[in-house]
Every structure is written in structure tokens, then in C-alpha cells.
Design a protein around this motif. Sequence first.
Motif, PDB file in Angstrom:
ATOM      1  N   MET A  46       0.838  -1.209   0.000  1.00 38.20           N
ATOM      2  CA  MET A  46       0.000   0.000   0.000  1.00 38.20           C
ATOM      3  C   MET A  46       0.864   1.247   0.000  1.00 38.20           C
ATOM      4  O   MET A  46       2.049   1.207   0.313  1.00 38.20           O
ATOM      5  N   GLY A  47       0.219   2.352  -0.335  1.00 39.25           N
ATOM      6  CA  GLY A  47       0.874   3.635  -0.180  1.00 39.25           C
ATOM      7  C   GLY A  47       0.861   4.064   1.278  1.00 39.25           C
ATOM      8  O   GLY A  47       0.328   3.375   2.147  1.00 39.25           O
ATOM      9  N   LEU A  48       1.444   5.210   1.553  1.00 37.56           N
ATOM     10  CA  LEU A  48       1.493   5.721   2.912  1.00 37.56           C
ATOM     11  C   LEU A  48       0.179   6.420   3.264  1.00 37.56           C
ATOM     12  O   LEU A  48      -0.387   7.131   2.427  1.00 37.56           O
ATOM     13  N   ARG A  49      -0.281   6.222   4.497  1.00 40.13           N
ATOM     14  CA  ARG A  49      -1.498   6.875   4.963  1.00 40.13           C
ATOM     15  C   ARG A  49      -1.169   7.767   6.152  1.00 40.13           C
ATOM     16  O   ARG A  49      -0.464   7.365   7.064  1.00 40.13           O
ATOM     17  N   LEU A  50      -1.712   8.967   6.135  1.00 40.52           N
ATOM     18  CA  LEU A  50      -1.410   9.961   7.146  1.00 40.52           C
ATOM     19  C   LEU A  50      -2.164   9.673   8.441  1.00 40.52           C
ATOM     20  O   LEU A  50      -3.385   9.500   8.434  1.00 40.52           O
TER      21      LEU A  50
ATOM     22  N   HIS B  49      12.788   0.403  -1.997  1.00 35.56           N
ATOM     23  CA  HIS B  49      12.851  -0.766  -1.110  1.00 35.56           C
ATOM     24  C   HIS B  49      12.509  -0.439   0.343  1.00 35.56           C
ATOM     25  O   HIS B  49      13.304  -0.635   1.234  1.00 35.56           O
ATOM     26  N   SER B  50      11.304   0.105   0.569  1.00 41.69           N
ATOM     27  CA  SER B  50      10.786   0.320   1.923  1.00 41.69           C
ATOM     28  C   SER B  50      11.560   1.361   2.719  1.00 41.69           C
ATOM     29  O   SER B  50      11.363   1.473   3.927  1.00 41.69           O
TER      30      SER B  50
ATOM     31  N   ALA C 219      12.105   1.241  -7.952  1.00 43.12           N
ATOM     32  CA  ALA C 219      11.432   1.851  -6.803  1.00 43.12           C
ATOM     33  C   ALA C 219       9.943   1.971  -7.102  1.00 43.12           C
ATOM     34  O   ALA C 219       9.500   1.714  -8.225  1.00 43.12           O
ATOM     35  N   VAL C 220       9.187   2.379  -6.098  1.00 46.88           N
ATOM     36  CA  VAL C 220       7.792   2.760  -6.304  1.00 46.88           C
ATOM     37  C   VAL C 220       7.756   4.274  -6.452  1.00 46.88           C
ATOM     38  O   VAL C 220       8.305   4.996  -5.609  1.00 46.88           O
ATOM     39  N   TYR C 221       7.113   4.742  -7.525  1.00 45.14           N
ATOM     40  CA  TYR C 221       7.057   6.170  -7.832  1.00 45.14           C
ATOM     41  C   TYR C 221       5.645   6.681  -7.576  1.00 45.14           C
ATOM     42  O   TYR C 221       4.670   6.130  -8.091  1.00 45.14           O
ATOM     43  N   TYR C 222       5.553   7.736  -6.801  1.00 45.32           N
ATOM     44  CA  TYR C 222       4.265   8.301  -6.423  1.00 45.32           C
ATOM     45  C   TYR C 222       4.079   9.668  -7.085  1.00 45.32           C
ATOM     46  O   TYR C 222       4.940  10.547  -6.973  1.00 45.32           O
ATOM     47  N   CYS C 223       2.947   9.835  -7.720  1.00 42.56           N
ATOM     48  CA  CYS C 223       2.536  11.119  -8.283  1.00 42.56           C
ATOM     49  C   CYS C 223       1.505  11.714  -7.330  1.00 42.56           C
ATOM     50  O   CYS C 223       0.515  11.061  -6.998  1.00 42.56           O
TER      51      CYS C 223
ATOM     52  N   GLY D 268      -1.020   7.664  -3.100  1.00 43.99           N
ATOM     53  CA  GLY D 268      -1.756   6.536  -3.651  1.00 43.99           C
ATOM     54  C   GLY D 268      -0.868   5.302  -3.596  1.00 43.99           C
ATOM     55  O   GLY D 268       0.049   5.235  -2.774  1.00 43.99           O
ATOM     56  N   LYS D 269      -1.141   4.346  -4.461  1.00 45.61           N
ATOM     57  CA  LYS D 269      -0.344   3.116  -4.462  1.00 45.61           C
ATOM     58  C   LYS D 269       0.903   3.244  -5.337  1.00 45.61           C
ATOM     59  O   LYS D 269       1.809   2.426  -5.255  1.00 45.61           O
ATOM     60  N   GLY D 270       0.950   4.251  -6.201  1.00 45.92           N
ATOM     61  CA  GLY D 270       2.127   4.488  -7.009  1.00 45.92           C
ATOM     62  C   GLY D 270       2.345   3.461  -8.099  1.00 45.92           C
ATOM     63  O   GLY D 270       1.564   2.529  -8.300  1.00 45.92           O
ATOM     64  N   THR D 271       3.439   3.655  -8.829  1.00 45.54           N
ATOM     65  CA  THR D 271       3.863   2.732  -9.886  1.00 45.54           C
ATOM     66  C   THR D 271       5.160   2.069  -9.468  1.00 45.54           C
ATOM     67  O   THR D 271       6.135   2.759  -9.152  1.00 45.54           O
ATOM     68  N   LYS D 272       5.158   0.737  -9.477  1.00 45.83           N
ATOM     69  CA  LYS D 272       6.393   0.021  -9.183  1.00 45.83           C
ATOM     70  C   LYS D 272       7.206  -0.096 -10.466  1.00 45.83           C
ATOM     71  O   LYS D 272       6.818  -0.814 -11.390  1.00 45.83           O
ATOM     72  N   LEU D 273       8.314   0.605 -10.533  1.00 46.78           N
ATOM     73  CA  LEU D 273       9.203   0.553 -11.694  1.00 46.78           C
ATOM     74  C   LEU D 273      10.305  -0.454 -11.437  1.00 46.78           C
ATOM     75  O   LEU D 273      11.020  -0.364 -10.431  1.00 46.78           O
ATOM     76  N   SER D 274      10.433  -1.395 -12.357  1.00 49.35           N
ATOM     77  CA  SER D 274      11.519  -2.374 -12.285  1.00 49.35           C
ATOM     78  C   SER D 274      12.467  -2.110 -13.445  1.00 49.35           C
ATOM     79  O   SER D 274      12.067  -2.230 -14.613  1.00 49.35           O
TER      80      SER D 274
END
Lengths: 113, 112
Positions: free
Chosen positions: A41-45, B40-41, B84-88, B103-109
Motif C-alpha cells: 500500500m501507499g502511505l497513509r497519514l 525498497h521500503s 522503486a515505487v514512484y508516487y505522483c 496513492g499506491k504508485g507505480t512500481k518501476l523495475s
Amino acid sequence: NAGVTQTPKFQVLKTGQSMTLQCAQDMNHEYMSWYRQDPGMGLRLIHYSVGAGITDQGEVPNGYNVSRSTTEDFPLRLLSAAPSQTSVYFCASSYSGRGDGYTFGSGTRLTVV
Amino acid sequence: DAKTTQPTSMDCAEGRAANLPCNHSTISGNEYVYWYRQIHSQGPQYIIHGLKNNETNEMASLIITEDRKSSTLILPHATLRDTAVYYCIVRVAGGSQGNLIFGKGTKLSVKP
């Protein structure tokens, strides 16, 4: 500068226990916030603060308490830990809440059994 | 709810450009587009942001369409370390009313 420092890095709690996750920043940032990230999941505030003495709730505040007595520190308290609070917790700080200025800590990985 | 839509995952060959799309059809006139990534987290890391003009920095380029309803993050020469996971993220420039909402973002490999 150390940036945003979170302690501990790992923690295992039993259901019902309480604990405090520590967050400190040395950048004189006004804004500080806590997020949780569940697997995939994404981050939640959870909570955020716009300055010392001022805090407010985010998306998922239930079960958590915060206070901001100094500019540098923003601890997150789990009042009575539940398995649903197993997550990775990130603290972030920002100068004036600018969208490009958020610095994140390295996270605290919490498991509640 | 996140105001953006991103593909769940993408692959890119090492050394090639990685183009990551983002739809934000309900963006308001005073909202910027921000990109962060999470390797990676680790904690998320700021990449770039823009309002309506294209932007470039040492990490990436950001192309925003004229109607501002979508944008593309470009990593010009992707390396394995860009996996990485990229978030817009869309929000106003400053102030707590627009906390970063992920959001959940895009996982770029990035593959060799």
C-alpha cells in the motif's frame, strides 16, 4: 545534519501493550507528520503538526496519540496495541508544509502479536 | 482518496528512458504535481514538481500536458538503482491543508 531520526527501527509488541515511537528532526522544520504503510500500500497519514503545541488528525488517527512540545520532536503513542497496527511507520518533516520539502525518516517496523 | 491514477507496474531496460505516466483530471488551478519515490521500503524521497511548465533537475524531467490533466515523469537513463515505487501527488504548494496524500504508485523495475 542528521535529518529525521526515528527510533526504534524494529519493535515487537503484545496486544494491549502501549509504546511510543520517537521522531526527531534537526532542520528546524515547522511541519511534522506520521504515516503508516501496510504491505503493498501507499502511505497513509495518521497525525500531523504545523508547529509546537499544534496537532491535527490525518486519515487514520484512531488508536494513536501525538503531542508536539518542541519543534524538534513529534512522538507517536500507541495507546493499546492491536494486530491491525502492525505496519511500517514513517515520520516526515517539512519547512512550511511545502510539497517539495518533505524529508522522511527511515521508518519503524512494528509487529503486534 | 488520491487525486491521481498511475499504472500499477512498469518495466524498463537499464540505460533506456523510463516514462512514468500520471492522470490527474480533476487538478485545480493552484495545485502542483509532485513526484516522490520509495526505494525498497526506505522513506520516500522527493524527485521533482511542477505547476504547468515542463521542469528538469538532476534526477528527472517532468512533462505536464497543456490542459494539466496528465503528466509524465522521465528518468532519462534508468539504472538498476532507480528500481522503486514512484508516487505522483497533486496538492497545493504549501500549508497543512494539502498534506502529502499517497496513492499506491507505480512500481518501476529496471532490468539489466
